[in-house]
Design an enzyme around this catalytic site. Structure first.
Site, PDB file in Angstrom:
ATOM      1  N   ASP A  69       7.363  20.553  30.414  1.00  0.00           N
ATOM      2  CA  ASP A  69       6.197  21.394  30.705  1.00  0.00           C
ATOM      3  C   ASP A  69       6.451  22.845  30.318  1.00  0.00           C
ATOM      4  OD1 ASP A  69       8.098  21.452  32.844  1.00  0.00           O
ATOM      5  OD2 ASP A  69       6.612  22.394  34.156  1.00  0.00           O
ATOM      6  N   GLU A  71       8.817  21.301  35.942  1.00  0.00           N
ATOM      7  CA  GLU A  71       9.827  22.281  36.365  1.00  0.00           C
ATOM      8  C   GLU A  71       9.175  23.595  36.754  1.00  0.00           C
ATOM      9  OE1 GLU A  71      12.679  25.560  36.109  1.00  0.00           O
ATOM     10  OE2 GLU A  71      10.961  25.287  34.810  1.00  0.00           O
ATOM     11  N   ASP A 124      21.947  22.233  32.305  1.00  0.00           N
ATOM     12  CA  ASP A 124      20.506  22.484  32.326  1.00  0.00           C
ATOM     13  C   ASP A 124      20.246  23.820  31.624  1.00  0.00           C
ATOM     14  OD1 ASP A 124      17.805  22.139  32.952  1.00  0.00           O
ATOM     15  OD2 ASP A 124      17.988  22.921  34.983  1.00  0.00           O
ATOM     16  N   HIS A 170      13.113  20.376  30.356  1.00  0.00           N
ATOM     17  CA  HIS A 170      11.791  20.050  30.884  1.00  0.00           C
ATOM     18  C   HIS A 170      10.740  20.095  29.785  1.00  0.00           C
ATOM     19  CE1 HIS A 170      10.431  24.319  31.300  1.00  0.00           C
ATOM     20  NE2 HIS A 170      11.700  24.557  31.591  1.00  0.00           N
ATOM     21  N   ASP A 185      11.579  27.871  26.095  1.00  0.00           N
ATOM     22  CA  ASP A 185      11.600  27.379  27.470  1.00  0.00           C
ATOM     23  C   ASP A 185      10.633  26.217  27.618  1.00  0.00           C
ATOM     24  OD1 ASP A 185      11.717  27.069  30.212  1.00  0.00           O
ATOM     25  OD2 ASP A 185      10.686  28.936  30.677  1.00  0.00           O
TER      26      ASP A 185
END
Ligand SMILES: [Zn+2]
Length: 491
Positions: free
Chosen positions: A132, A197, A223, A130, A163
């Site tokens: 974001d 996400e 993922d 992701h 992350d």
């Protein structure tokens, strides 16, 4: 002259002897079991690493971290500009990817790429990440400003480095390096990069829906997940990659009590608040039963043969030590979360004025479901332990435990091998992922779904997730590129 022991004493001695013999036998079984438990780790195969320009790759990651693609607390504060800038930065950084793969924008800011494989009969692979990040919080608490992407002490510091921009950039670096080397994947590869996400995962849901419309069923989806734990798993002397084969479920319940109000001068024995308080105490004191089941049991059974010290005896003899282990794990809140559905009373409301009896009181409880428990199980349990018809229990939100992916499937073996090929020093085991990720949205389009963030994570690193001083070690980032490159080359 000797006096024969009286019969009761003789029986006692015989009994003790029998007990001693039984204990010795049990100890022998435990020792033999422990010594015979075979390692389940797969030997890494020969793998030609992709040629990657380390400095350039780190520059690309730094550029991505500098863009403040924040998922704000209030969705109304969403700023699309950094996302558009990130799309443009990726186009500049990966010209071969953008010339060869098809790309579509989904749900406005999510990006889905498709790389046609050479074997039309082979089932595709989906890699997700992701774009974001969560807000940085108190800027004063960062050693290096969160969007400066400084490189200090062999790491790149900044919000999103772990992350999940490290994963996003590593996947694209690997694809660009494969194209530069003239490698076409055997399987068709989908790269699905969500933009929200940390909010609702609407981007991932829209991409999954589009794949479903096109009849895509991937063999494997990878993922983000937990990092490769280092020093976090008791008894392990080597780093352990814990691959999430399922995610915990999520329940929010509301307890409410309606009661005749009135003046505070002639109160009943318990007001609405008192009745609610008793109910809360019961729910906290009588939690859902714990068990070493499902993925967590598999974690122990897989990691057990790699462990050192007493914990190895326990992990390789769960048939005997499960109750002891449960008691130990329940003694600590972090480990307790791995063996039972957790219970957290998070909101309470009631009362308007100090001299008025409350006519209403309510509380919200957040449960995270363990493997084997359902939303209905939690509802039933809470109603049963409260055991008071004056307290009504209603479901505010509920998500079951995600589907369990197989550890016997060839896809798991391939993933585990790829992890060990990129980093031969680690061990690999399945686990129940206690967080939440975009992965759950893809259940309809991927046969097996695994969650792993393939960088080393020690105790200090745990707090960096959504915390301060998030940073990715440069050597981890390089190994991630090779790992994703290995995955994309699976036959
Ligand atoms: Zn994430």
């Amino acid at each position: 002259m000797t006096i024969a022991p009286s019969p009761p004493r003789r029986w006692l001695r015989r009994g003790l002897l029998a007990l001693f013999a039984a204990l010795a036998l049990l100890a022998a079984i435990v020792v033999v079991n422990t010594l015979r438990a075979p390692s389940r780790q797969l030997e890494p195969g020969a793998f030609e690493p992709l040629a990657v320009d380390d400095e350039q790759a780190l520059e690309h990651l730094a550029a991505a971290v500098r863009l403040q693609t924040i998922s704000p607390e209030d969705p109304a504060d969403f700023d699309p500009a950094p996302f558009t800038a990130l799309h443009a930065a990726l186009e500049r950084a990966y010209p071969k990817v953008h010339a060869t793969l098809t790309r579509e924008r989904v749900a406005d800011y999510s990006s889905m790429y498709r790389w046609q494989g050479s074997d039309p009969d082979a089932r595709p692979i989906i890699l997700t990440a992701h774009m974001d990040v969560v807000p940085p919080g108190d800027l004063e608490r960062w050693t290096h400003p969160p969007f400066s992407a400084q490189r200090v002490d062999g790491a790149l510091w900044g919000r999103g480095s772990m992350d999940d921009k490290g994963g996003l950039i590593a996947i694209l670096e690997a694809a660009e390096a494969m194209l530069a080397a003239g490698i076409t994947p055997t399987r068709t590869i989908y790269l699905c990069f969500g933009h929200d996400e940390e909010l609702t995962g609407a981007g991932a849901q829209a991409m999954a829906a589009r794949l479903a419309e096109r009849g895509v069923t991937a063999e494997l989806l990878v993922d983000e997940g937990m990092g490769i734990t280092d020093g976090l798993f008791p008894g392990m002397t080597q780093p352990l990659a814990l691959v999430g084969v399922a995610e915990k479920g999520y329940v929010i319940l509301e307890l409410s009590v309606e009661h005749p109000g009135g003046h505070g001068s002639a109160p009943p024995e318990h007001t609405a608040i008192g009745i609610l308080a008793q109910a809360i105490t019961r729910v906290e004191d009588q939690q859902m039963p714990a068990s070493v089941a499902g993925p967590f049991r598999e974690s122990l059974e897989t990691a057990g043969p790699e462990m050192r010290g007493p914990i190895r005896f326990i992990a390789t003899n769960l048939w005997l030590f499960e109750p002891v282990l449960l008691a130990v794990l329940l003694g600590d809140e972090t480990t307790a979360a791995t063996v039972r559905t957790t219970t957290a009373v998070t909101v309470i409301e009631g009362g308007v004025k100090a001299n008025v009896l409350p006519s209403h009181a309510s509380a919200k409880i957040n449960h995270r479901l363990n493997y084997g428990d359902t939303v209905q199980d939690v509802m039933d349990h809470v109603i049963e332990v409260i055991d008071d018809p004056r307290v009504s229990v209603s479901l505010v939100a509920g998500n079951e435990v995600s589907r369990l992916s197989s550890t016997d499937a060839p896809a798991f073996e391939q993933l585990a091998r790829s992890l060990r090929e990129a980093r031969p020093e680690i061990a690999v085991a399945p686990t129940l992922f206690v967080g939440a990720s975009d992965a759950r949205h893809y259940e309809a389009v991927a046969e097996q779904i695994y969650r792993i963030s393939p960088f080393i994570m020690d105790e200090a690193d745990v707090a960096r997730f959504h915390g301060f001083d998030e940073r990715l070690r440069e050597e981890d980032f390089m190994a991630m590129i090779q790992f994703y490159g290995r995955l994309m080359q699976l036959e």
